[in-house]
Design a protein around this motif. Structure first.
Motif, PDB file in Angstrom:
ATOM      1  N   ASN A 329      44.394  40.644  46.218  1.00 52.05           N
ATOM      2  CA  ASN A 329      44.420  39.487  45.313  1.00 52.05           C
ATOM      3  C   ASN A 329      45.809  39.293  44.712  1.00 52.05           C
ATOM      4  OD1 ASN A 329      41.861  38.640  45.642  1.00 52.05           O
ATOM      5  ND2 ASN A 329      41.031  39.610  43.809  1.00 52.05           N
ATOM      6  N   ALA A 330      46.404  40.411  44.256  1.00 48.51           N
ATOM      7  CA  ALA A 330      47.718  40.315  43.615  1.00 48.51           C
ATOM      8  C   ALA A 330      48.709  39.672  44.582  1.00 48.51           C
ATOM      9  CB  ALA A 330      48.191  41.698  43.186  1.00 48.51           C
ATOM     10  N   LEU A 331      48.612  40.062  45.851  1.00 48.98           N
ATOM     11  CA  LEU A 331      49.512  39.476  46.853  1.00 48.98           C
ATOM     12  C   LEU A 331      49.193  38.006  47.083  1.00 48.98           C
ATOM     13  CD1 LEU A 331      49.656  42.366  49.502  1.00 48.98           C
ATOM     14  CD2 LEU A 331      51.530  41.564  48.032  1.00 48.98           C
ATOM     15  N   LYS A 332      47.889  37.719  47.145  1.00 52.59           N
ATOM     16  CA  LYS A 332      47.459  36.349  47.451  1.00 52.59           C
ATOM     17  C   LYS A 332      47.906  35.362  46.368  1.00 52.59           C
ATOM     18  CE  LYS A 332      43.017  36.906  48.195  1.00 52.59           C
ATOM     19  NZ  LYS A 332      41.591  36.792  48.583  1.00 52.59           N
ATOM     20  N   TYR A 333      47.793  35.820  45.110  1.00 53.96           N
ATOM     21  CA  TYR A 333      47.996  34.867  44.012  1.00 53.96           C
ATOM     22  C   TYR A 333      49.358  35.005  43.316  1.00 53.96           C
ATOM     23  CZ  TYR A 333      43.112  34.162  44.973  1.00 53.96           C
ATOM     24  OH  TYR A 333      41.941  33.896  45.622  1.00 53.96           O
ATOM     25  N   ALA A 356      49.196  45.103  38.277  1.00 54.55           N
ATOM     26  CA  ALA A 356      49.807  43.976  37.557  1.00 54.55           C
ATOM     27  C   ALA A 356      50.616  43.134  38.534  1.00 54.55           C
ATOM     28  CB  ALA A 356      50.700  44.494  36.443  1.00 54.55           C
ATOM     29  N   ASP A 357      50.508  41.797  38.413  1.00 54.06           N
ATOM     30  CA  ASP A 357      51.309  40.931  39.284  1.00 54.06           C
ATOM     31  C   ASP A 357      52.037  39.889  38.439  1.00 54.06           C
ATOM     32  OD1 ASP A 357      49.739  38.488  38.935  1.00 54.06           O
ATOM     33  OD2 ASP A 357      48.181  39.524  40.070  1.00 54.06           O
ATOM     34  N   GLN A 358      52.929  39.160  39.076  1.00 49.41           N
ATOM     35  CA  GLN A 358      53.680  38.109  38.363  1.00 49.41           C
ATOM     36  C   GLN A 358      53.293  36.749  38.921  1.00 49.41           C
ATOM     37  OE1 GLN A 358      57.513  39.668  39.360  1.00 49.41           O
ATOM     38  NE2 GLN A 358      57.557  41.067  37.606  1.00 49.41           N
ATOM     39  N   ARG A 369      34.481  34.860  34.417  1.00 47.59           N
ATOM     40  CA  ARG A 369      33.749  34.326  35.568  1.00 47.59           C
ATOM     41  C   ARG A 369      34.276  34.789  36.918  1.00 47.59           C
ATOM     42  NH1 ARG A 369      32.231  28.287  35.002  1.00 47.59           N
ATOM     43  NH2 ARG A 369      30.725  29.022  36.527  1.00 47.59           N
ATOM     44  N   ILE A 370      35.540  35.205  36.969  1.00 43.61           N
ATOM     45  CA  ILE A 370      36.077  35.579  38.288  1.00 43.61           C
ATOM     46  C   ILE A 370      35.340  36.770  38.903  1.00 43.61           C
ATOM     47  CG2 ILE A 370      38.405  34.605  38.115  1.00 43.61           C
ATOM     48  CD1 ILE A 370      39.359  37.356  37.265  1.00 43.61           C
ATOM     49  N   PHE A 371      34.579  37.511  38.080  1.00 48.35           N
ATOM     50  CA  PHE A 371      33.840  38.648  38.640  1.00 48.35           C
ATOM     51  C   PHE A 371      32.475  38.217  39.189  1.00 48.35           C
ATOM     52  CE2 PHE A 371      36.821  40.481  35.614  1.00 48.35           C
ATOM     53  CZ  PHE A 371      37.443  41.425  36.414  1.00 48.35           C
ATOM     54  N   ASN A 388      37.016  34.365  49.612  1.00 48.85           N
ATOM     55  CA  ASN A 388      35.641  33.869  49.640  1.00 48.85           C
ATOM     56  C   ASN A 388      34.950  34.031  48.279  1.00 48.85           C
ATOM     57  OD1 ASN A 388      34.914  36.591  49.500  1.00 48.85           O
ATOM     58  ND2 ASN A 388      34.787  36.763  51.714  1.00 48.85           N
ATOM     59  N   GLY A 389      35.686  34.522  47.290  1.00 51.99           N
ATOM     60  CA  GLY A 389      35.100  34.647  45.952  1.00 51.99           C
ATOM     61  C   GLY A 389      34.177  35.839  45.794  1.00 51.99           C
ATOM     62  N   LEU A 390      34.181  36.753  46.773  1.00 53.10           N
ATOM     63  CA  LEU A 390      33.290  37.916  46.673  1.00 53.10           C
ATOM     64  C   LEU A 390      34.034  39.190  46.287  1.00 53.10           C
ATOM     65  CD1 LEU A 390      30.925  37.420  49.752  1.00 53.10           C
ATOM     66  CD2 LEU A 390      30.435  37.008  47.344  1.00 53.10           C
ATOM     67  N   GLY A 391      35.360  39.171  46.522  1.00 51.04           N
ATOM     68  CA  GLY A 391      36.152  40.387  46.310  1.00 51.04           C
ATOM     69  C   GLY A 391      35.938  41.021  44.950  1.00 51.04           C
ATOM     70  N   LEU A 392      36.123  40.238  43.892  1.00 49.24           N
ATOM     71  CA  LEU A 392      36.046  40.816  42.548  1.00 49.24           C
ATOM     72  C   LEU A 392      34.621  41.223  42.171  1.00 49.24           C
ATOM     73  CD1 LEU A 392      38.650  38.778  40.472  1.00 49.24           C
ATOM     74  CD2 LEU A 392      38.791  41.133  41.309  1.00 49.24           C
ATOM     75  N   SER A 393      33.606  40.551  42.752  1.00 54.04           N
ATOM     76  CA  SER A 393      32.254  40.999  42.414  1.00 54.04           C
ATOM     77  C   SER A 393      31.964  42.344  43.080  1.00 54.04           C
ATOM     78  CB  SER A 393      31.194  39.952  42.731  1.00 54.04           C
ATOM     79  OG  SER A 393      31.347  39.498  44.039  1.00 54.04           O
ATOM     80  N   ILE A 394      32.571  42.550  44.251  1.00 53.00           N
ATOM     81  CA  ILE A 394      32.440  43.877  44.873  1.00 53.00           C
ATOM     82  C   ILE A 394      33.200  44.911  44.034  1.00 53.00           C
ATOM     83  CG2 ILE A 394      32.990  45.248  46.920  1.00 53.00           C
ATOM     84  CD1 ILE A 394      32.530  42.715  48.578  1.00 53.00           C
TER      85      ILE A 394
HETATM   86  P1  ADP Z   1      38.862  35.511  46.399  1.00 49.90           P
HETATM   87  O1  ADP Z   1      38.408  36.004  47.712  1.00 49.90           O
HETATM   88  O2  ADP Z   1      38.736  34.038  46.236  1.00 49.90           O
HETATM   89  O3  ADP Z   1      40.180  36.053  45.993  1.00 49.90           O
HETATM   90  P2  ADP Z   1      37.873  37.214  44.330  1.00 49.90           P
HETATM   91  O4  ADP Z   1      36.503  37.488  43.863  1.00 49.90           O
HETATM   92  O5  ADP Z   1      38.677  38.351  44.777  1.00 49.90           O
HETATM   93  O6  ADP Z   1      37.753  36.095  45.416  1.00 49.90           O
HETATM   94  O7  ADP Z   1      38.596  36.474  43.150  1.00 49.90           O
HETATM   95  C1  ADP Z   1      37.966  35.432  42.482  1.00 49.90           C
HETATM   96  C2  ADP Z   1      38.978  34.469  41.933  1.00 49.90           C
HETATM   97  O8  ADP Z   1      39.728  35.097  40.891  1.00 49.90           O
HETATM   98  C3  ADP Z   1      40.015  34.042  42.911  1.00 49.90           C
HETATM   99  O9  ADP Z   1      39.583  32.937  43.667  1.00 49.90           O
HETATM  100  C4  ADP Z   1      41.192  33.672  42.025  1.00 49.90           C
HETATM  101  O10 ADP Z   1      41.023  32.346  41.554  1.00 49.90           O
HETATM  102  C5  ADP Z   1      41.057  34.627  40.869  1.00 49.90           C
HETATM  103  N1  ADP Z   1      41.966  35.767  41.002  1.00 49.90           N
HETATM  104  C6  ADP Z   1      41.681  36.962  41.525  1.00 49.90           C
HETATM  105  N2  ADP Z   1      42.730  37.786  41.491  1.00 49.90           N
HETATM  106  C7  ADP Z   1      43.734  37.101  40.914  1.00 49.90           C
HETATM  107  C8  ADP Z   1      45.104  37.396  40.568  1.00 49.90           C
HETATM  108  N3  ADP Z   1      45.637  38.605  40.821  1.00 49.90           N
HETATM  109  N4  ADP Z   1      45.844  36.419  39.980  1.00 49.90           N
HETATM  110  C9  ADP Z   1      45.294  35.229  39.718  1.00 49.90           C
HETATM  111  N5  ADP Z   1      44.022  34.878  40.003  1.00 49.90           N
HETATM  112  C10 ADP Z   1      43.260  35.789  40.606  1.00 49.90           C
END
Ligand code: ADP
Length: 436
Positions: A329-333, A356-358, A369-371, A388-394
């Motif tokens: 996620n940190a890399l993606k965002y 931690a990311d920047q 809600r992101i969880f 897919n929005g499942l990562g953080l719930s896992i």
């Molecule tokens: P996704 O597969 O969409 O990343 P996650 O459950 O991992 O699903 O994350 C849910 C949402 O939380 C993401 O779509 C994103 O909007 C937000 N998010 C997660 N990690 C970060 C992050 N490091 N920085 C900013 N937003 C994040």
């Protein structure tokens, strides 16, 4: 549809509760009632027996020893016991002794076959008596009764009245409690259904979302393949872009099914965990390593801050998966040129892992809600990044399994910090119910 099922289910629950309550009340009522009635007659019957033995022994001598019980019974019922004396022909012979009572009692017939039996009779349609018929032997001291039939009678009207009162009170009480049991059953069926309804709702939503998520990549792949079929003479190189898209969508599908499986497992609590004491610094080094290259290839920097030497009990596979999710996620965002920092430190009986990311950061309302399953802050953006929005719930579920917590907060000057706090020694038995 689901509402109908729920209502039917609740009605069934209510009915079974209600029938259960009613049965218990009825059973209790019957038992108390029978016991009470029997106890009442028992004391009367004992009085009759005492009278019987007194009669057969003849009138007590003044200095004759009486048992305490006899004395009590006779004191208690001095005027309640009447004896009718019949001669062989069935004629009452103690008319004088009976006095005014004779008129009331004169119609009671002698039934010789009932000698020794306890009976309940009604006299003149209103007086209730418990009776015992005995035959006095010829040798009895009392000449007046020798060889005659004695009907010893005990008036049981007070007992009957008490019984009637008792029945009334009992019926009213049972009625009130029966009504209460209806309320209780409604309440209990609601209470029982609540968690079922909640998980039912969650499950329906989950399946709906999952189907939706699966449909999108499948449609794209299908479109691309159908398009390729219209160009049978093209070379692969000509359609490389389309093939690459189909390929990346199928990878997406693979990740999605993998995540769905993990969540399904988390729901059914069937996962076998393998907690072991782990040297955290080494473990993190080994986990973060492969990502430094990936980060570099995206023009980002991944740094593992020096970790103090300490041990913690954890499931290495699961924490590895957690690290993957957080670093991914940190890399993606976060944008090119930014730095992602992983730190870990012991905090007494707990330890903390911070990624931690920047990057773009997570604002107010989204933090909680992101969880949630399938929740994404920016759907189109995370679609590009393959989310897919499942990562953080896992991730949340993994942390739950370790009896820890995971939160997100702002990173300075920008970006976000995912803070995972875990016990150094998680309790082994029973894990938290994953709420997301
Ligand atoms: P996704 O597969 O969409 O990343 P996650 O459950 O991992 O699903 O994350 C849910 C949402 O939380 C993401 O779509 C994103 O909007 C937000 N998010 C997660 N990690 C970060 C992050 N490091 N920085 C900013 N937003 C994040």
């Amino acid at each position: 549809m689901s509402n109908k099922v729920n209502r039917a289910q609740r009605r069934r629950l209510f009915l079974s509760n209600f029938i259960g309550f009613s049965l218990i009340f009825i059973l209790l009522g019957v038992i108390v009632f029978v016991l009470f009635g029997r106890a009442m007659l028992t004391s009367t019957d004992q009085a009759l027996r005492v009278e019987e033995s007194a009669r057969l022994q003849g009138p007590p001598k003044p200095f004759q020893h009486k048992t305490k019980f006899q004395a009590n019974v006779q004191n208690q019922h001095p005027f309640m016991t009447t004896t009718l004396v019949y001669d062989q022909q069935g004629k009452i012979t103690n008319k004088l002794q009976l006095g005014s009572r004779y008129d009331t009692l004169k119609d009671i017939k002698l039934h010789r076959s009932q000698v020794g039996q306890l009976k309940t009779i009604k006299v003149n349609g209103k007086f209730n008596f418990r009776t015992l018929l005995i035959k006095a032997p010829k040798s009895t001291n009392d000449k007046n009764v020798a060889g005659k039939y004695l009907l010893i009678m005990e008036n049981i009207d007070p007992q009957k009245a008490a019984m009637r009162n008792f029945t009334k009170v009992m019926l009213i009480t049972m009625g009130v409690f029966w009504l209460l049991s209806i309320l209780m059953s409604v309440w209990m069926s609601r209470l029982t259904m609540r968690p079922i309804l909640r998980s039912w709702g969650r499950q329906t939503e989950f399946v709906g979302n999952a189907a939706h998520e699966l449909r999108t990549p499948l449609t794209i792949i299908q479109n691309k393949l159908e398009f390729l079929l219209t160009k049978p003479n093209d070379k692969i190189i000509d359609q490389a872009a389309n093939i690459a898209i189909a390929n990346s969508e199928s990878q997406r599908l693979q990740k999605l099914t993998h995540d769905l499986l993990a969540l399904a497992r988390s729901d059914s609590n069937t996962l076998q965990t393998n907690f072991e004491s782990t040297e955290v610094a080494d473990f993190l080094q080994y986990t973060v390593e492969p990502y430094t290259e990936i980060a570099a290839s995206q023009g980002k920097k991944l740094v593992l801050a020096p970790v103090p030497t300490f041990k913690a009990v954890l499931d290495q596979d699961l924490i590895h998966q957690l690290m993957n999710i957080l670093i991914d996620n940190a890399l993606k965002y976060s944008p090119q040129g930014s730095t992602i920092t992983v730190t870990a430190q012991p905090l007494g009986r707990k330890w903390q892992l911070i990624v931690a990311d920047q990057g773009i950061g997570v604002t107010g309302r989204d933090r909680a809600r992101i969880f949630d399953r399938f929740y994404r802050v920016d759907t189109s953006r995370s679609r590009q990044t393959g989310g897919n929005g499942l990562g953080l719930s896992i991730a949340h579920w993994i942390v739950d399994l370790h009896h820890g917590t995971i939160t997100v907060r702002d990173n300075q000057p920008k970006g976000s910090q995912f803070v995972t706090t875990l016990p150094v020694n998680p309790p082994k038995n029973g894990h938290h119910d994953a709420k997301k």
